[in-house]
Scaffold this motif. Structure first.
Motif, mmCIF file in Angstrom:
data_model
loop_
_atom_site.group_PDB
_atom_site.id
_atom_site.type_symbol
_atom_site.label_atom_id
_atom_site.label_comp_id
_atom_site.label_asym_id
_atom_site.label_seq_id
_atom_site.Cartn_x
_atom_site.Cartn_y
_atom_site.Cartn_z
ATOM 1 N N ASP A 163 -16.600 41.390 -11.124
ATOM 2 C CA ASP A 163 -16.780 40.746 -10.292
ATOM 3 C C ASP A 163 -14.624 40.701 -10.196
ATOM 4 O O ASP A 163 -14.185 40.533 -9.867
ATOM 5 N N VAL A 164 -14.375 40.039 -11.721
ATOM 6 C CA VAL A 164 -12.897 40.129 -12.213
ATOM 7 C C VAL A 164 -12.428 40.749 -11.864
ATOM 8 O O VAL A 164 -11.641 41.255 -11.695
ATOM 9 N N MET A 165 -13.114 42.408 -12.554
ATOM 10 C CA MET A 165 -12.559 44.142 -12.904
ATOM 11 C C MET A 165 -12.160 44.376 -10.895
ATOM 12 O O MET A 165 -10.990 44.911 -10.468
ATOM 13 N N ILE A 166 -13.025 44.107 -9.971
ATOM 14 C CA ILE A 166 -13.396 44.372 -8.770
ATOM 15 C C ILE A 166 -12.114 43.030 -7.813
ATOM 16 O O ILE A 166 -10.968 43.954 -7.216
ATOM 17 N N TYR A 167 -11.663 42.128 -8.066
ATOM 18 C CA TYR A 167 -11.173 41.416 -7.872
ATOM 19 C C TYR A 167 -9.731 41.791 -7.979
ATOM 20 O O TYR A 167 -7.806 41.742 -7.304
ATOM 21 N N LEU A 168 -9.224 41.588 -9.270
ATOM 22 C CA LEU A 168 -8.435 42.551 -9.443
ATOM 23 C C LEU A 168 -8.044 43.737 -9.321
ATOM 24 O O LEU A 168 -5.708 44.131 -9.010
ATOM 25 N N VAL A 169 -8.296 44.449 -9.391
ATOM 26 C CA VAL A 169 -8.269 46.047 -8.641
ATOM 27 C C VAL A 169 -7.554 45.955 -6.862
ATOM 28 O O VAL A 169 -6.289 46.701 -7.030
ATOM 29 N N GLU A 170 -8.634 45.171 -6.232
ATOM 30 C CA GLU A 170 -7.771 44.602 -5.351
ATOM 31 C C GLU A 170 -6.971 43.702 -4.871
ATOM 32 O O GLU A 170 -5.873 44.272 -3.997
ATOM 33 N N LEU A 171 -6.523 43.319 -6.080
ATOM 34 C CA LEU A 171 -5.343 41.787 -6.091
ATOM 35 C C LEU A 171 -4.317 43.407 -5.992
ATOM 36 O O LEU A 171 -3.058 43.650 -5.655
ATOM 37 N N ALA A 172 -4.305 43.721 -6.858
ATOM 38 C CA ALA A 172 -3.296 45.277 -7.260
ATOM 39 C C ALA A 172 -3.002 45.752 -6.466
ATOM 40 O O ALA A 172 -1.893 46.355 -5.681
ATOM 41 N N GLU A 173 -4.357 46.103 -5.814
ATOM 42 C CA GLU A 173 -3.734 47.215 -4.404
ATOM 43 C C GLU A 173 -2.677 46.836 -3.441
ATOM 44 O O GLU A 173 -2.238 46.864 -2.232
ATOM 45 N N LYS A 174 -3.300 45.422 -2.759
ATOM 46 C CA LYS A 174 -2.599 44.248 -1.758
ATOM 47 C C LYS A 174 -1.427 43.966 -2.202
ATOM 48 O O LYS A 174 -0.826 44.063 -1.548
ATOM 49 N N CYS A 175 -0.804 43.951 -3.474
ATOM 50 C CA CYS A 175 0.006 43.426 -3.774
ATOM 51 C C CYS A 175 0.874 45.254 -4.214
ATOM 52 O O CYS A 175 2.099 45.304 -4.849
ATOM 53 N N HIS A 176 0.136 46.655 -4.062
ATOM 54 C CA HIS A 176 0.676 47.816 -4.334
ATOM 55 C C HIS A 176 1.449 48.073 -5.653
ATOM 56 O O HIS A 176 2.954 48.389 -6.283
ATOM 57 N N VAL A 177 0.720 47.674 -6.181
ATOM 58 C CA VAL A 177 0.926 48.147 -8.023
ATOM 59 C C VAL A 177 -0.142 49.229 -7.585
ATOM 60 O O VAL A 177 -1.510 48.821 -8.679
ATOM 61 N N ASP A 178 0.311 50.279 -9.078
ATOM 62 C CA ASP A 178 -0.116 50.801 -8.968
ATOM 63 C C ASP A 178 -1.355 50.650 -10.553
ATOM 64 O O ASP A 178 0.242 51.099 -11.952
ATOM 65 N N LEU A 179 -1.838 49.885 -10.871
ATOM 66 C CA LEU A 179 -2.441 49.433 -11.649
ATOM 67 C C LEU A 179 -2.112 50.328 -13.346
ATOM 68 O O LEU A 179 -1.668 49.877 -14.335
ATOM 69 N N PRO A 180 -2.935 51.919 -13.169
ATOM 70 C CA PRO A 180 -3.257 52.830 -14.477
ATOM 71 C C PRO A 180 -1.372 52.800 -14.697
ATOM 72 O O PRO A 180 -1.318 52.307 -15.475
#
Length: 176
Positions: free
Chosen positions: A128-145
């Protein structure tokens, strides 16, 4: 609490049917089942140091982002998934992870004293934490890798191994 699928026959890690497709072309059933078996055997290791734990190669962060985007789109939840809301939801999930560790004292790597049910609950909450983190990064347009790569490069500069080896001090506490 949250499962990132596109709605095609997902029953979880140990269910009979875990055929989850990404854009109708890639089945993750083998990856999900294989990951569950690998995680189970790695957790049995108990962190003895004989072998370093590794993640499965699939799904990738992009696969996870895509699955969650499809899950959210299918439910018309984008109206609720703005950065602030996602951050607060993620913090709540981190709290649920914390509850699993609360009152246990130090916990050994590999969780050798945990039951299979406790480990599975941890896997759900960390997911759940990772899913929210990845979606937050997406919504903020942060290329997480790519952000991770940049951050690791900065950390190498702030914490040179020759200076900090074996110490837990913050980088501001080191003298040149």
């Amino acid at each position: 609490m949250m499962m990132a699928t596109n709605g095609n026959n997902a029953r979880g890690l140990n269910g009979d049917e875990s055929s989850v497709s990404l854009n109708g072309s890639k089945s993750l059933s083998a990856a999900v089942n294989g990951a569950a078996k690998a995680a189970s055997s790695k957790l049995q290791n108990g962190g003895t140091g004989a072998e370093r734990f590794t993640f499965s190669p699939e799904p990738t962060l992009e696969d996870i982002r895509r699955m969650q985007a499809e899950f959210t789109d299918e439910r018309d939840w984008n109206q609720f998934h703005q950065p602030r809301n996602l951050l607060l939801a993620m913090v709540g999930e981190v709290g649920e992870v914390s509850e699993l560790f609360q009152w246990r004292g130090e916990v050994a790597e590999g969780l050798p004293d945990w039951t299979e049910s406790e480990r599975e609950q941890l896997a759900h909450e960390l997911s759940d934490v990772m899913i929210y983190l990845v979606e937050l990064a997406e919504k903020c347009h942060v290329d997480l890798p790519q952000a991770v790569l940049r951050k690791m490069a900065l950390n190498r500069l702030k914490y040179p191994a020759s200076k900090v080896h074996g110490s837990a001090k913050k980088y501001t506490e080191y003298q040149d």
